[in-house]
Design an enzyme around this catalytic site. Structure first.
Site, PDB file in Angstrom:
ATOM      1  N   THR A  52      31.493  39.054  47.915  1.00 37.38           N
ATOM      2  CA  THR A  52      32.019  38.617  46.612  1.00 37.38           C
ATOM      3  C   THR A  52      33.014  39.643  46.090  1.00 37.38           C
ATOM      4  O   THR A  52      33.332  40.623  46.770  1.00 37.38           O
ATOM      5  CB  THR A  52      30.862  38.387  45.615  1.00 37.38           C
ATOM      6  OG1 THR A  52      31.362  37.680  44.477  1.00 37.38           O
ATOM      7  CG2 THR A  52      30.216  39.686  45.153  1.00 37.38           C
ATOM      8  N   ASN A  53      33.514  39.420  44.907  1.00 36.54           N
ATOM      9  CA  ASN A  53      34.420  40.344  44.224  1.00 36.54           C
ATOM     10  C   ASN A  53      33.768  40.774  42.927  1.00 36.54           C
ATOM     11  O   ASN A  53      33.008  39.991  42.350  1.00 36.54           O
ATOM     12  CB  ASN A  53      35.714  39.611  43.857  1.00 36.54           C
ATOM     13  CG  ASN A  53      36.770  39.723  44.919  1.00 36.54           C
ATOM     14  OD1 ASN A  53      36.717  40.592  45.779  1.00 36.54           O
ATOM     15  ND2 ASN A  53      37.741  38.850  44.859  1.00 36.54           N
ATOM     16  N   GLY A  54      34.085  41.951  42.442  1.00 36.48           N
ATOM     17  CA  GLY A  54      33.523  42.407  41.171  1.00 36.48           C
ATOM     18  C   GLY A  54      34.275  41.767  40.014  1.00 36.48           C
ATOM     19  O   GLY A  54      35.372  42.195  39.688  1.00 36.48           O
ATOM     20  N   PRO A  79      38.905  35.292  43.325  1.00 45.22           N
ATOM     21  CA  PRO A  79      38.282  34.598  44.467  1.00 45.22           C
ATOM     22  C   PRO A  79      38.097  35.553  45.641  1.00 45.22           C
ATOM     23  O   PRO A  79      38.914  36.447  45.860  1.00 45.22           O
ATOM     24  CB  PRO A  79      39.296  33.503  44.826  1.00 45.22           C
ATOM     25  CG  PRO A  79      40.253  33.433  43.675  1.00 45.22           C
ATOM     26  CD  PRO A  79      40.254  34.790  43.054  1.00 45.22           C
TER      27      PRO A  79
END
Ligand code: C5P
Length: 229
Positions: free
Chosen positions: A22-24, A90
């Site tokens: 995921t991304n922060g 995203p």
């Protein structure tokens, strides 16, 4: 009045049923942009990855998980909107294979093969109508303005909001807004709510007002259609 689509939060790309890349991103910037747009009287549809925060109740929220889901939802919703503010982070890669069971530890290194996920803004940008506008966000650590301008061009955006990595998961933000010529339109710093109000003022002046003097907005067309039914 315009109908705006706002992408917000991170996406997840699962490796197995419990682990994901995921991304922060907290979704706070998307939430603040949605609130600022609602306060100006616009309609807002938020397409959001998994977040802990609550969005304004007057916004329509479409929850998604992966970048592919985000693209599907955006392609469904965008034709009925005047513009897109792409504040989501995203996940750019996904594992080539997703295990159907939890991957067991073996004591050896685990090699993952990743491929790129679709670029949502670039995909929408390549098919957008002349009456639609797109505002992208770029998070850069070096050569910020140049890289942001390259992204603006590649993704067919009308404006690009440039922020640094300190924006992630933070309550404050510091941004620059650049146009298609690479000119600096505005520089804003402060709590995300205040920065979002500044960004919406630029969008209102540079995109909503000029576009609406040439084309009826999606919100106006929907109102006419409902009166005719
Ligand atoms: O990740 P990147 O710096 O390329 O993000 C720039 C812009 O593109 C942002 O507005 C982000 O929401 C959008 N983006 C996207 N789909 C991706 C990656 C980024 O829509 N897969």
């Amino acid at each position: 009045m315009a109908r705006m689509m706002i992408t917000s939060g991170p996406t997840r790309q699962y490796l197995d049923p419990v682990r994901y890349l995921t991304n922060g991103s907290s979704g706070r910037m998307g939430r603040s942009l949605a609130q600022a747009a609602l306060d100006l009287g616009h309609q807002v549809v938020i397409i959001s990855g998994p977040v802990e925060i609550n969005y304004p109740s007057r916004a329509e929220v479409v929850p998604v998980v992966s970048t592919e889901d985000l693209l599907d939802a955006c392609q469904r919703v965008f034709p009925g909107c005047d513009g897109l503010i792409a504040a989501a982070a995203p996940c750019d890669y996904r594992p080539i294979r997703v295990a159907s069971h939890k991957i067991a530890k073996t004591g050896n290194p685990l090699e993952l093969q990743l491929i790129e996920t679709p670029d949502v803004v670039a995909t929408l940008g390549s098919t957008k109508r002349p009456d639609q506008w797109i505002v992208g966000f770029a998070l850069e650590t070096e050569d910020q303005r140049l890289r942001a301008l390259v992204k603006l061009e590649k993704k067919s955006c009308d404006l690009m909001v440039l922020n640094g990595p300190a924006a992630m998961n933070s309550r404050r933000n510091q941004v620059e807004i650049i146009d298609r010529k690479g000119s600096l339109i505005d520089a804003l710093a402060g709590p995300k709510e205040e920065v979002a109000r500044g960004i919406l003022q630029v969008i209102q002046k540079r995109l909503v007002a000029p576009f609406q003097s040439c084309f009826p907005s999606s919100a106006e067309l929907a109102a006419v259609a409902s009166r005719q039914n």
